[in-house]
Design a protein around this motif. Structure first.
Motif, PDB file in Angstrom:
ATOM      1  N   ILE A 110      64.455 118.412  98.553  1.00 54.43           N
ATOM      2  CA  ILE A 110      65.802 118.705  98.059  1.00 54.43           C
ATOM      3  C   ILE A 110      66.242 117.695  97.007  1.00 54.43           C
ATOM      4  O   ILE A 110      66.907 118.051  96.038  1.00 54.43           O
ATOM      5  CB  ILE A 110      66.804 118.768  99.234  1.00 54.43           C
ATOM      6  CG1 ILE A 110      66.507 120.033 100.040  1.00 54.43           C
ATOM      7  CG2 ILE A 110      68.242 118.737  98.741  1.00 54.43           C
ATOM      8  CD1 ILE A 110      67.340 120.262 101.243  1.00 54.43           C
ATOM      9  N   LYS A 111      65.848 116.450  97.147  1.00 54.47           N
ATOM     10  CA  LYS A 111      66.300 115.418  96.207  1.00 54.47           C
ATOM     11  C   LYS A 111      65.807 115.639  94.783  1.00 54.47           C
ATOM     12  O   LYS A 111      66.447 115.220  93.833  1.00 54.47           O
ATOM     13  CB  LYS A 111      65.893 114.035  96.709  1.00 54.47           C
ATOM     14  CG  LYS A 111      66.689 113.637  97.929  1.00 54.47           C
ATOM     15  CD  LYS A 111      66.355 112.263  98.423  1.00 54.47           C
ATOM     16  CE  LYS A 111      67.303 111.938  99.551  1.00 54.47           C
ATOM     17  NZ  LYS A 111      66.718 111.238 100.624  1.00 54.47           N
ATOM     18  N   VAL A 125      67.378 124.947  94.038  1.00 52.79           N
ATOM     19  CA  VAL A 125      66.163 125.514  93.452  1.00 52.79           C
ATOM     20  C   VAL A 125      65.165 124.395  93.170  1.00 52.79           C
ATOM     21  O   VAL A 125      65.433 123.496  92.386  1.00 52.79           O
ATOM     22  CB  VAL A 125      66.481 126.270  92.145  1.00 52.79           C
ATOM     23  CG1 VAL A 125      65.225 126.882  91.558  1.00 52.79           C
ATOM     24  CG2 VAL A 125      67.541 127.340  92.373  1.00 52.79           C
ATOM     25  N   GLY A 126      64.026 124.484  93.814  1.00 52.75           N
ATOM     26  CA  GLY A 126      62.944 123.535  93.597  1.00 52.75           C
ATOM     27  C   GLY A 126      61.752 124.217  92.971  1.00 52.75           C
ATOM     28  O   GLY A 126      61.791 125.411  92.685  1.00 52.75           O
ATOM     29  N   LEU A 130      63.546 128.092  97.109  1.00 54.39           N
ATOM     30  CA  LEU A 130      64.918 128.410  96.733  1.00 54.39           C
ATOM     31  C   LEU A 130      65.697 128.501  98.041  1.00 54.39           C
ATOM     32  O   LEU A 130      65.282 129.215  98.949  1.00 54.39           O
ATOM     33  CB  LEU A 130      64.948 129.738  95.979  1.00 54.39           C
ATOM     34  CG  LEU A 130      66.246 130.095  95.284  1.00 54.39           C
ATOM     35  CD1 LEU A 130      65.931 130.851  94.008  1.00 54.39           C
ATOM     36  CD2 LEU A 130      67.114 130.938  96.169  1.00 54.39           C
ATOM     37  N   LEU A 131      66.780 127.764  98.145  1.00 58.45           N
ATOM     38  CA  LEU A 131      67.589 127.713  99.350  1.00 58.45           C
ATOM     39  C   LEU A 131      68.975 128.224  99.008  1.00 58.45           C
ATOM     40  O   LEU A 131      69.643 127.679  98.137  1.00 58.45           O
ATOM     41  CB  LEU A 131      67.644 126.262  99.862  1.00 58.45           C
ATOM     42  CG  LEU A 131      68.348 125.959 101.164  1.00 58.45           C
ATOM     43  CD1 LEU A 131      67.782 126.772 102.318  1.00 58.45           C
ATOM     44  CD2 LEU A 131      68.224 124.469 101.481  1.00 58.45           C
ATOM     45  N   PRO A 144      55.962 128.675  90.351  1.00 57.46           N
ATOM     46  CA  PRO A 144      57.331 128.379  89.912  1.00 57.46           C
ATOM     47  C   PRO A 144      58.044 129.587  89.268  1.00 57.46           C
ATOM     48  O   PRO A 144      59.255 129.713  89.372  1.00 57.46           O
ATOM     49  CB  PRO A 144      57.139 127.254  88.897  1.00 57.46           C
ATOM     50  CG  PRO A 144      55.847 126.621  89.254  1.00 57.46           C
ATOM     51  CD  PRO A 144      54.988 127.721  89.812  1.00 57.46           C
ATOM     52  N   GLN A 145      57.296 130.495  88.636  1.00 62.26           N
ATOM     53  CA  GLN A 145      57.907 131.665  87.998  1.00 62.26           C
ATOM     54  C   GLN A 145      58.550 132.604  89.017  1.00 62.26           C
ATOM     55  O   GLN A 145      59.398 133.420  88.656  1.00 62.26           O
ATOM     56  CB  GLN A 145      56.866 132.461  87.186  1.00 62.26           C
ATOM     57  CG  GLN A 145      56.186 131.671  86.110  1.00 62.26           C
ATOM     58  CD  GLN A 145      54.912 130.970  86.594  1.00 62.26           C
ATOM     59  OE1 GLN A 145      54.826 130.481  87.702  1.00 62.26           O
ATOM     60  NE2 GLN A 145      53.928 130.911  85.722  1.00 62.26           N
TER      61      GLN A 145
END
Length: 156
Positions: A110-111, A125-126, A130-131, A144-145
């Motif tokens: 998350i960081k 969004v990492g 996605l949270l 990542p896409q």
């Protein structure tokens, strides 16, 4: 369930060898999001009337959804002016609330993610997740896409 030569659909996600894409979700129900993504991936191959992988996944997940409901949306993402510890704590608390395997949660950073404020909650969004606070849903993906595909249909 094998829905197409390359597409395997399971309870909380799918894996597609043709597009080398795997998306899983935990928490709130996100099957319509995944159905929309499957439709978008396979519609150019099958045409718009009957997209077999979409129909197969609908049957497996026991969801009624017409292909006309697959309409992408553009979310207006706005970053907070400052990412403070309170926002990070809120995101980490949300992650703890979601029932997901610990090894999956261990992959979530998350960081180093981007945090957005939407009218109905945070969106984190990492590079591989996605949270969504509004749905209390965690999406985990291998490319990542995939986040762009998920964001298009997030409010389905």
């Amino acid at each position: 369930m094998q829905c197409e030569e390359h597409l395997e659909v399971f309870e909380n996600g799918f894996e597609d060898g043709k597009f080398n894409l795997r998306i899983e979700y935990y928490g709130g129900d996100a099957r319509k999001v995944l159905l929309s993504i499957i439709y978008e991936l396979y519609q150019p191959i099958y045409g718009s009337e009957y997209v077999y992988p979409f129909e197969c996944a609908k049957e497996f997940w026991r969801i009624f959804m017409d292909y006309s409901e697959v309409v992408p949306e553009e979310l207006r993402l706005s970053k907070p002016k400052f990412i403070n510890q309170a926002l990070i704590d809120r995101a980490e608390s949300l992650l703890k609330e979601i029932e997901a395997p610990e090894d999956v949660k261990g992959l979530i950073d998350i960081k180093s993610a981007e945090i957005y404020k939407l009218k109905d909650g945070l969106l984190i969004v990492g590079k591989n997740f996605l949270l969504d606070e509004a749905r209390k849903t965690l999406f985990v993906f291998n490319k990542p896409q995939a986040k762009d595909l998920i964001l298009k249909y997030l409010r389905r």
